[in-house]
Write a protein that holds these residues in place. Sequence first.
Motif, PDB file in Angstrom:
ATOM      1  N   GLY A   1      61.060  79.297  41.432  1.00 10.02           N
ATOM      2  CA  GLY A   1      59.609  79.792  41.144  1.00 10.02           C
ATOM      3  C   GLY A   1      58.906  78.608  41.033  1.00 10.02           C
ATOM      4  N   LEU A   2      57.598  78.848  40.892  1.00 13.25           N
ATOM      5  CA  LEU A   2      56.562  77.877  40.797  1.00 13.25           C
ATOM      6  C   LEU A   2      56.028  77.361  39.458  1.00 13.25           C
ATOM      7  CD1 LEU A   2      53.990  79.747  43.486  1.00 13.25           C
ATOM      8  CD2 LEU A   2      55.913  77.958  43.908  1.00 13.25           C
ATOM      9  N   PHE A   3      55.817  75.999  39.348  1.00 10.52           N
ATOM     10  CA  PHE A   3      55.791  75.544  38.095  1.00 10.52           C
ATOM     11  C   PHE A   3      54.180  74.946  37.921  1.00 10.52           C
ATOM     12  CE2 PHE A   3      60.059  75.326  38.716  1.00 10.52           C
ATOM     13  CZ  PHE A   3      60.674  75.145  37.440  1.00 10.52           C
ATOM     14  N   PRO A   4      53.377  75.806  36.950  1.00 13.35           N
ATOM     15  CA  PRO A   4      52.030  75.382  36.951  1.00 13.35           C
ATOM     16  C   PRO A   4      51.604  73.987  36.666  1.00 13.35           C
ATOM     17  CG  PRO A   4      52.303  77.376  35.796  1.00 13.35           C
ATOM     18  CD  PRO A   4      53.849  76.681  36.043  1.00 13.35           C
TER      19      PRO A   4
ATOM     20  N   GLN B   1      49.472  71.446  47.126  1.00 10.52           N
ATOM     21  CA  GLN B   1      48.606  71.275  48.148  1.00 10.52           C
ATOM     22  C   GLN B   1      49.163  70.234  49.414  1.00 10.52           C
ATOM     23  OE1 GLN B   1      44.791  69.875  46.773  1.00 10.52           O
ATOM     24  NE2 GLN B   1      45.017  70.821  44.592  1.00 10.52           N
ATOM     25  N   ALA B   2      50.330  69.618  48.919  1.00  9.96           N
ATOM     26  CA  ALA B   2      50.504  68.538  49.895  1.00  9.96           C
ATOM     27  C   ALA B   2      52.044  68.886  50.326  1.00  9.96           C
ATOM     28  CB  ALA B   2      50.808  67.021  49.423  1.00  9.96           C
ATOM     29  N   VAL B   3      52.823  69.492  49.269  1.00  9.23           N
ATOM     30  CA  VAL B   3      54.369  69.770  49.558  1.00  9.23           C
ATOM     31  C   VAL B   3      54.471  71.185  49.509  1.00  9.23           C
ATOM     32  CG1 VAL B   3      56.684  69.772  48.738  1.00  9.23           C
ATOM     33  CG2 VAL B   3      55.081  67.707  48.312  1.00  9.23           C
ATOM     34  N   PRO B   4      55.111  71.809  50.645  1.00  7.19           N
ATOM     35  CA  PRO B   4      54.977  73.211  50.865  1.00  7.19           C
ATOM     36  C   PRO B   4      55.730  73.972  49.775  1.00  7.19           C
ATOM     37  CG  PRO B   4      55.798  72.357  52.876  1.00  7.19           C
ATOM     38  CD  PRO B   4      55.484  70.952  51.985  1.00  7.19           C
ATOM     39  N   PHE B   5      55.032  75.373  49.151  1.00  6.36           N
ATOM     40  CA  PHE B   5      55.805  75.845  48.378  1.00  6.36           C
ATOM     41  C   PHE B   5      56.470  77.216  48.875  1.00  6.36           C
ATOM     42  CE2 PHE B   5      51.586  77.546  48.344  1.00  6.36           C
ATOM     43  CZ  PHE B   5      51.803  78.858  48.276  1.00  6.36           C
TER      44      PHE B   5
ATOM     45  N   LEU C   1      48.016  85.237  47.100  1.00  5.74           N
ATOM     46  CA  LEU C   1      48.784  85.480  46.167  1.00  5.74           C
ATOM     47  C   LEU C   1      48.180  85.829  44.836  1.00  5.74           C
ATOM     48  CD1 LEU C   1      51.692  85.028  45.006  1.00  5.74           C
ATOM     49  CD2 LEU C   1      51.457  82.479  44.476  1.00  5.74           C
ATOM     50  N   GLU C   2      47.766  87.436  44.877  1.00  6.20           N
ATOM     51  CA  GLU C   2      46.923  87.726  43.893  1.00  6.20           C
ATOM     52  C   GLU C   2      45.783  86.938  43.649  1.00  6.20           C
ATOM     53  OE1 GLU C   2      48.767  90.066  40.873  1.00  6.20           O
ATOM     54  OE2 GLU C   2      50.519  90.599  41.976  1.00  6.20           O
ATOM     55  N   ASP C   3      45.625  86.889  42.339  1.00  9.48           N
ATOM     56  CA  ASP C   3      44.508  85.758  42.072  1.00  9.48           C
ATOM     57  C   ASP C   3      44.890  84.304  41.494  1.00  9.48           C
ATOM     58  OD1 ASP C   3      45.917  86.757  39.876  1.00  9.48           O
ATOM     59  OD2 ASP C   3      44.505  87.322  38.644  1.00  9.48           O
ATOM     60  N   MET C   4      45.844  83.996  42.139  1.00 10.83           N
ATOM     61  CA  MET C   4      46.321  82.490  41.601  1.00 10.83           C
ATOM     62  C   MET C   4      45.837  81.385  42.709  1.00 10.83           C
ATOM     63  SD  MET C   4      48.035  82.472  38.773  1.00 10.83           S
ATOM     64  CE  MET C   4      48.950  83.924  37.945  1.00 10.83           C
ATOM     65  N   LEU C   5      45.453  81.724  43.834  1.00 11.39           N
ATOM     66  CA  LEU C   5      45.194  80.874  44.835  1.00 11.39           C
ATOM     67  C   LEU C   5      43.515  80.666  44.638  1.00 11.39           C
ATOM     68  CD1 LEU C   5      47.446  81.839  47.660  1.00 11.39           C
ATOM     69  CD2 LEU C   5      47.680  79.542  46.564  1.00 11.39           C
ATOM     70  N   GLY C   6      43.039  79.377  44.775  1.00  7.86           N
ATOM     71  CA  GLY C   6      41.566  78.974  45.202  1.00  7.86           C
ATOM     72  C   GLY C   6      41.113  79.323  46.440  1.00  7.86           C
TER      73      GLY C   6
ATOM     74  N   VAL D   1      54.044  76.650  54.071  1.00  6.72           N
ATOM     75  CA  VAL D   1      52.845  76.839  53.345  1.00  6.72           C
ATOM     76  C   VAL D   1      52.346  76.077  52.177  1.00  6.72           C
ATOM     77  CG1 VAL D   1      51.359  78.561  52.430  1.00  6.72           C
ATOM     78  CG2 VAL D   1      52.987  79.253  54.133  1.00  6.72           C
ATOM     79  N   THR D   2      51.200  75.341  52.269  1.00  4.98           N
ATOM     80  CA  THR D   2      50.590  74.628  51.160  1.00  4.98           C
ATOM     81  C   THR D   2      49.482  75.452  50.704  1.00  4.98           C
ATOM     82  OG1 THR D   2      49.397  73.208  52.610  1.00  4.98           O
ATOM     83  CG2 THR D   2      51.727  72.328  52.028  1.00  4.98           C
ATOM     84  N   GLY D   3      49.237  74.897  49.474  1.00  7.96           N
ATOM     85  CA  GLY D   3      47.966  75.497  48.972  1.00  7.96           C
ATOM     86  C   GLY D   3      47.402  75.103  47.792  1.00  7.96           C
ATOM     87  N   GLU D   4      46.068  75.378  47.533  1.00  2.15           N
ATOM     88  CA  GLU D   4      45.294  74.946  46.310  1.00  2.15           C
ATOM     89  C   GLU D   4      45.333  76.000  45.372  1.00  2.15           C
ATOM     90  OE1 GLU D   4      40.703  73.572  45.210  1.00  2.15           O
ATOM     91  OE2 GLU D   4      41.258  73.708  47.442  1.00  2.15           O
ATOM     92  N   PHE D   5      45.893  75.895  44.178  1.00  6.33           N
ATOM     93  CA  PHE D   5      46.047  76.692  43.175  1.00  6.33           C
ATOM     94  C   PHE D   5      44.761  76.618  42.220  1.00  6.33           C
ATOM     95  CE2 PHE D   5      50.239  77.131  44.670  1.00  6.33           C
ATOM     96  CZ  PHE D   5      50.595  78.365  44.599  1.00  6.33           C
ATOM     97  N   ASN D   6      44.540  77.698  41.360  1.00  2.00           N
ATOM     98  CA  ASN D   6      43.302  77.758  40.737  1.00  2.00           C
ATOM     99  C   ASN D   6      43.473  77.644  39.189  1.00  2.00           C
ATOM    100  OD1 ASN D   6      44.133  80.362  39.937  1.00  2.00           O
ATOM    101  ND2 ASN D   6      42.758  81.249  41.342  1.00  2.00           N
ATOM    102  N   GLU D   7      42.781  77.679  38.424  1.00  2.00           N
ATOM    103  CA  GLU D   7      42.925  77.332  36.973  1.00  2.00           C
ATOM    104  C   GLU D   7      43.714  78.532  36.434  1.00  2.00           C
ATOM    105  OE1 GLU D   7      40.066  77.137  32.881  1.00  2.00           O
ATOM    106  OE2 GLU D   7      39.116  77.469  34.696  1.00  2.00           O
ATOM    107  N   LYS D   8      43.639  79.763  36.744  1.00  5.02           N
ATOM    108  CA  LYS D   8      44.431  80.784  36.150  1.00  5.02           C
ATOM    109  C   LYS D   8      45.746  80.545  36.480  1.00  5.02           C
ATOM    110  CE  LYS D   8      44.438  85.746  35.865  1.00  5.02           C
ATOM    111  NZ  LYS D   8      43.903  87.078  36.196  1.00  5.02           N
ATOM    112  N   PHE D   9      46.266  79.868  37.526  1.00  4.45           N
ATOM    113  CA  PHE D   9      47.676  79.637  37.576  1.00  4.45           C
ATOM    114  C   PHE D   9      47.969  78.366  36.708  1.00  4.45           C
ATOM    115  CE2 PHE D   9      50.617  76.376  39.954  1.00  4.45           C
ATOM    116  CZ  PHE D   9      51.666  77.275  40.123  1.00  4.45           C
ATOM    117  N   TYR D  10      47.351  77.308  36.836  1.00  3.91           N
ATOM    118  CA  TYR D  10      47.928  76.311  35.902  1.00  3.91           C
ATOM    119  C   TYR D  10      47.612  76.403  34.465  1.00  3.91           C
ATOM    120  CZ  TYR D  10      43.141  74.068  36.712  1.00  3.91           C
ATOM    121  OH  TYR D  10      41.742  73.877  37.004  1.00  3.91           O
ATOM    122  N   SER D  11      46.794  77.156  33.903  1.00  6.48           N
ATOM    123  CA  SER D  11      46.742  77.777  32.557  1.00  6.48           C
ATOM    124  C   SER D  11      47.554  78.902  32.301  1.00  6.48           C
ATOM    125  CB  SER D  11      45.449  77.897  32.411  1.00  6.48           C
ATOM    126  OG  SER D  11      44.599  78.816  32.986  1.00  6.48           O
TER     127      SER D  11
END
Length: 828
Positions: free
Chosen positions: A300-303, A310-314, A335-340, A359-369
């Motif tokens: 899975g993904l770890f916040p 952003q640099a390593v593919p998830f 990814l629903e509301d998790m990506l910036g 795929v790399t991506g920029e996750f938003n505050e909702k993801f890391y909180s």
Amino acid sequence: MKKILLILIIGVAVDITSLANTPHQSIGARPTAMSGAFIGVADDGNALYWNPAGMAFLDHHEITASHIDLFGIGIYNNYIAYTYPITDLMAVGLDWFSLGYEDSELDYNFNKFNFALAYRAYKKLSVGATLKFLNTSTSFDNQTLGKGNGWTGDIGALYKHNEKLSVGLSVYNLFDGWISYDNGVRAKYCSREIQFGLGYRPVKGLLAAVDIGNQLCLGGEYVYQELLPVRIGLKRDLEGEKETNLSFGTGLRYNIFQFDYAYTSYPHLDNSSMFSLSLFFNFGHTLVKAKNIRLVNELGLFPARWNTYQAVPFLEFELQNKTDRPFPCSWQVELEDMLGSQPSGELILRPNENRRVTVTGEFNEKFYSNPSDIFKTGRITIQYAQGRETQKSRNSFQVFIYDKGAINWNESKLCLGGFINPRDPWIRNFTLAILEANHDYIEENKPLTNVHMAMAIMNGLKSYGLKYLPDPNNPYSSIDENKIAIDNIQFPYELLISRQGDCDDLTVLVTTMLESIGIRTVILDVPGHLYLMFDTGIPTNYRISLMLDENLYVSYKGRIYIPLEVTEVTGGFIKAWQTGVEEYRRWSQLHELKTIDLREAWSVYQPVPINQDISRDRFDYSPDLASMDADYTRLTEFKTSFMFNNFNRQITDLTSDPDILNRMAVNEIFNGKFTRGEELLEKAYTTDSTRTGIAVNYANILTINGAFDKAFALYEKLLGAELYKEEMIINTIVSRALAVDSASGEKAVYFRTQFLPVLTRYDLLPIDEQKENILFRCFANNTDGLEVAGCVKTFLINLMTPTRESTTGTQIEGNIFDEKVRLFQWLY
């Protein structure tokens, strides 16, 4: 009599049977505008009628319909067709053709139903066949004169040599068509006809075509901006009267709709206008699709790893090109509301290629909180052009996202960096509140400022009520190669709220607090356990200024560090210190101690942003001054013991050992007692003036205390020896810089007349014009001698020893020593 005459006109002049069977008659406004030069083109839904082989190259569904009133005399021609690509190699089609005349007395209808199949036998060659069902009926004055049915068929082939050239062949009525009427009469409907065609596209948007058989057909098309076509055609009979017809037309494309118009002129009949409408769409069959979708980390993904994604593919998947030609497409991940922002890309797939996409991506505050473990639904959208339509295919996938504190110990331990954010306003405010409450203990002990701040923090946490609570199911203690160790770490502000945590929680909190006030830390990793050590701010070669036995600290990368066993938080600072040192020694001897450098960790795992802005009174903190006094007293005892063990035999006669005097003098200097330091060094130098290290230190303290002439004389004497020559050059020049009177306005004169001659005297330091200008700017841009000296020393160290990591630069973190002390190289 009038009706009989009309029938004769229809039967003889117009020849309805011929009109019904000849493909060059009014089928599709686009082919009609090109005078039927379409057999070698056959690239839209009209291919079913003109050359069924062309359907195999279509990559979209199409419905097309056309209508014409031939010659304006009431003979109508209607046509509707549907082409359906089953795969990228095979297609089927159905159409209905109707030709007739109808009024209140005469009713003539001819219908033809076609079923067509096309197959691409080779990537450039396709073949097709059409089975035709014929139906005709005639009635006059509401009385049926005859009804009949029959069968026939067509075959075709299309060869696309390249994107420019294509060649086609159609054989119409492969077996002669016969119609059997209900009155028992059987009549021949049509005969076999062979037609060749060629299509050529010299440039994008331009098409030239020619067909030849019983007729010669020439046609051309130019499409402006892929939107507005202009068409023209010429047709000439090669048999009979050899009449020539002209035609032209245009059209308009909007979204999935295409409208076409054709106008045809005839030599002996009225002109005709045809209208067509086509609809392009896709469903079911896709030419490009995503498959084998999976997370790179299947757990899975770890916040806390938010920035690494952003640099390593998830995520990774494969794009499959199901065609045998290069195919451009684009992809997008949601990814629903998790990506910036939604990751996306464009690429060209090779024929029949499966391309792996990461795929790399920029996750938003909702993801890391994220407060709890959750499943989220992701979606991959593939977009490509299929025929004239933009086609989209979508694939869904599930992603497991851990809560914000989750960590996988089987991965790199550097991921701890995500939990340690020195800019966390909660932690910084709390730390500052503790330091303010213990201000007196800190300010009065400049050489040990870092130590006293760490002491204040540990005792502050003790008085705050923070407790160590072992985790009975601690995954960290059971890490091995075959076991997944998912753990949860409390963020520092969470631990301050809960007030209890295990070793990794406490380590993260104390590390963050120390780093928030500029004290560097290193996390210590031993089997099943974490703790830390912090930088005292003192270089290893200045360790005497600590006045502590060597068994109370460790040397790490040229600095003095003190280990802290943070689980001893209820026992206070000294207890945590002593336990930490013991553990460090024990695990080091077993070669099982590892260090986690936060600077390296942060270069990969950036701290999770903390947006809360908490005031200092958010946490109910009351200083425990009694506990602080006890630790302060114990630290004083450590220093007294050190002084007794090292200097006790000199109490009665300080002149007996110049080396001891030298060490004591440097210790006094580091404590800011410059006068006392000069007295001790003068005694040491007087006792033995041959000791270079003592002489260097004596010259340094003379400079600090302003005795520049005496210091210069001693430096000149020392420069005659090779020992420590590099240090002496630097010290001499820094001494010169300190002597500058900034208020006199004579910096430039001093630089040219006194400073530069000293600088250029030594072969070790060649000065060219560029370097001279740099040094002059050190004088010109600084306001006093101390700043000049700091700038000059930095330049000299980098110039003379570019590969050496200096521990005596102008900026040592923690701001422990007096600026003048830090400018010089002190020798023991």
